[in-house]
Structure formats: structure tokens, C-alpha cells
Design an enzyme around this catalytic site. Structure first.
Site, mmCIF file in Angstrom:
data_model
loop_
_atom_site.group_PDB
_atom_site.id
_atom_site.type_symbol
_atom_site.label_atom_id
_atom_site.label_comp_id
_atom_site.label_asym_id
_atom_site.label_seq_id
_atom_site.Cartn_x
_atom_site.Cartn_y
_atom_site.Cartn_z
ATOM 1 N N GLY A 14 0.780 -1.235 0.000
ATOM 2 C CA GLY A 14 0.000 0.000 0.000
ATOM 3 C C GLY A 14 0.812 1.285 0.000
ATOM 4 O O GLY A 14 0.357 2.304 0.542
ATOM 5 N N MET A 93 -4.544 -6.763 -6.996
ATOM 6 C CA MET A 93 -4.117 -7.825 -7.902
ATOM 7 C C MET A 93 -5.261 -8.763 -8.326
ATOM 8 O O MET A 93 -5.068 -9.970 -8.437
ATOM 9 C CB MET A 93 -2.987 -8.632 -7.232
ATOM 10 C CG MET A 93 -1.773 -7.798 -6.857
ATOM 11 S SD MET A 93 -1.096 -6.869 -8.257
ATOM 12 C CE MET A 93 -0.264 -8.201 -9.107
ATOM 13 N N ASN A 110 -6.293 3.395 -12.263
ATOM 14 C CA ASN A 110 -5.309 2.375 -11.920
ATOM 15 C C ASN A 110 -3.922 2.970 -12.119
ATOM 16 O O ASN A 110 -3.732 3.859 -12.955
ATOM 17 C CB ASN A 110 -5.473 1.156 -12.828
ATOM 18 C CG ASN A 110 -4.479 0.054 -12.486
ATOM 19 O OD1 ASN A 110 -4.254 -0.257 -11.303
ATOM 20 N ND2 ASN A 110 -3.857 -0.544 -13.494
ATOM 21 N N HIS A 112 -0.030 1.837 -13.117
ATOM 22 C CA HIS A 112 0.706 0.725 -13.718
ATOM 23 C C HIS A 112 2.180 1.110 -13.795
ATOM 24 O O HIS A 112 2.517 2.212 -14.262
ATOM 25 C CB HIS A 112 0.159 0.433 -15.122
ATOM 26 C CG HIS A 112 0.831 -0.745 -15.751
ATOM 27 N ND1 HIS A 112 0.606 -2.033 -15.335
ATOM 28 C CD2 HIS A 112 1.745 -0.825 -16.748
ATOM 29 C CE1 HIS A 112 1.347 -2.863 -16.054
ATOM 30 N NE2 HIS A 112 2.047 -2.158 -16.916
ATOM 31 N N ASP A 148 -4.942 -2.953 -18.288
ATOM 32 C CA ASP A 148 -3.870 -1.967 -18.499
ATOM 33 C C ASP A 148 -4.057 -1.160 -19.786
ATOM 34 O O ASP A 148 -3.095 -0.840 -20.498
ATOM 35 C CB ASP A 148 -2.490 -2.664 -18.482
ATOM 36 C CG ASP A 148 -2.187 -3.285 -17.125
ATOM 37 O OD1 ASP A 148 -2.715 -2.779 -16.123
ATOM 38 O OD2 ASP A 148 -1.451 -4.273 -17.068
HETATM 39 C C1 GRF Z 1 2.995 -0.666 -7.719
HETATM 40 O O1 GRF Z 1 4.206 -0.750 -8.383
HETATM 41 C C2 GRF Z 1 1.848 -0.509 -8.686
HETATM 42 O O2 GRF Z 1 2.183 0.241 -9.798
HETATM 43 C C3 GRF Z 1 1.629 -1.947 -9.085
HETATM 44 O O3 GRF Z 1 1.774 -2.670 -7.902
HETATM 45 C C4 GRF Z 1 2.647 -1.983 -7.019
HETATM 46 C C5 GRF Z 1 1.894 -1.759 -5.746
HETATM 47 O O4 GRF Z 1 2.695 -1.174 -4.755
HETATM 48 N N1 GRF Z 1 0.375 -2.094 -9.769
HETATM 49 P P1 GRF Z 1 2.042 -0.561 -3.458
HETATM 50 O O5 GRF Z 1 1.150 -1.643 -2.847
HETATM 51 O O6 GRF Z 1 1.268 0.642 -3.848
HETATM 52 O O7 GRF Z 1 3.204 -0.246 -2.580
#
Ligand code: GRF
Length: 195
Positions: A14, A93, A110, A112, A148
């Protein structure tokens, strides 16, 4: 103008959620994080959200098995209960069905870790290094049924340096993610984007 009520959906540590929470501490920021939802019961980000006094919910996908509609029904119920107006996926995820995505059309973002449309999907940093690209980065986009894809709201590049590893590149990209996600949410919350 009242602040837009935002839910952040996470599955892990997070850090993007934390960046969004930080941004909302400025009273002039046009959105507030009203809810953090995780599909993983022990996601690290949940504790951080609670520490910040933000409501959290766990909607574990496991008991729903392959029934994505039922999982999303539970998710939707949590969002409605908290009167959410904008959804931010931040390391969430799970793939969402077209039904759910269309329901939140132009109201769901989102992040990415790549310069879309390059390197959709997983392992973006590894693939960028393998491809030998000189620039990599991060993208915030509206969510559409195709994974995406969707209109880009914010994007920033980082240089790939000689000797970069997946970890060093990921760290540089993550710093950019933490900068552009709050910026993109601000634009969307202010309604400053064509939809
Ligand atoms: C990030 O790199 C985001 O772009 C990808 O998953 C990772 C999540 O990281 N989809 P976090 O949980 O926000 O630290």
C-alpha cells in the site's frame, strides 16, 4: 466544493495508497480517502490506513472461488456503504469483470508501473531491462474492461541507468508513482478531464 469520496483498493503493502493519503492531508486537496479495501486479509496497507483513521474493509476473494460476480457484488456493497464516488486501484491484484468496470467507468483509476501502452501485465521492470529500453516509468489511467488500457491521465518517465537491477529500477519508478497518482486523482476529482 465538497471533497470527492475515494476508495483505494489494495492487495499488498500500500505505498501508493499511503501517497494518496498524504496528499489528502492538504485541506485544499479535492478528494478524501473514505475507505481502503483489500482482497487480502493481512495486506500491510490495512494497518497503515487504520493508523490514519481511515475506514477499512476486507473483501477476501478466496471464499468466492471462481464466482467473480459474487466477489464484486460484495465489493460494490462496501463501496456503496461508504458512498464512494471514485475508486483508485493501487496494487490491487484481481482482474475485474467488464460489468464492474463499466459501472465505474470514468470514475476508476489504476496505476501501472510502466509507460503504457508498453509492458502491460506483470514483471514490467524485468521486461523493460530485458528489452533494453532507455526509458521506463509509470502511468495512471482510467480503467476499461481491457487490462492496463484506457485513457491515460498522468505518466512520467525515468531513465534506465547502466547497471540497473529490477530492484533499483523498481525503486526509481515507485518514487514517480507516488508523485503522479495524487496528481492524477486531483485532476479527476476536480472534473478537469474530458471523459
Ligand atoms: C505498484 O508498483 C503498482 O504500480 C503496481 O503494484 C505496485 C503496488 O505497490 N500495480 P504498493 O502496494 O502501492 O506499494
Amino acid at each position: 466544493m465538497s471533497r470527492k469520496r475515494v476508495a483505494v483498493l489494495i492487495s499488498g503493502r500500500g505505498s501508493n495508497m499511503a501517497a494518496l493519503i498524504e496528499a489528502t492531508k492538504d485541506p485544499s486537496y479535492p478528494a478524501e480517502i473514505a475507505l481502503v479495501v483489500s482482497n487480502v486479509p493481512d495486506a500491510g496497507g490495512l494497518a497503515m490506513a487504520q493508523k490514519n483513521g481511515i475506514a477499512t474493509a476486507v473483501v477476501d476473494h478466496k471464499p468466492f472461488g471462481k464466482d467473480r460476480a459474487a466477489f464484486e457484488h460484495a465489493l460494490q456493497a462496501a463501496l456503496e456503504q461508504h458512498r464512494i464516488e471514485i475508486v483508485c486501484l493501487a496494487g490491487f491484484m484481481r482482474l475485474l469483470t467488464a460489468d464492474f468496470v463499466v459501472r465505474w467507468q470514468a470514475r476508476m483509476l489504476n496505476i501501472h508501473p510502466a509507460l503504457l501502452p508498453a509492458f502491460k501485465g506483470l514483471d514490467t521492470h524485468k521486461r523493460a531491462l530485458e528489452a533494453g529500453v532507455k526509458q521506463h516509468g509509470a502511468t495512471v489511467h482510467f480503467v476499461v474492461p481491457e487490462m492496463d488500457a484506457g485513457p491515460i491521465v498522468a505518466q512520467e518517465a525515468v531513465d534506465v541507468r547502466p547497471g540497473d537491477t529490477e530492484q533499483s529500477l523498481a525503486a526509481r519508478v515507485l518514487a514517480v508513482e507516488h508523485k503522479i497518482y495524487p496528481l492524477a486523482l486531483k485532476l479527476v476529482a476536480e472534473g478537469r478531464l474530458p471523459r
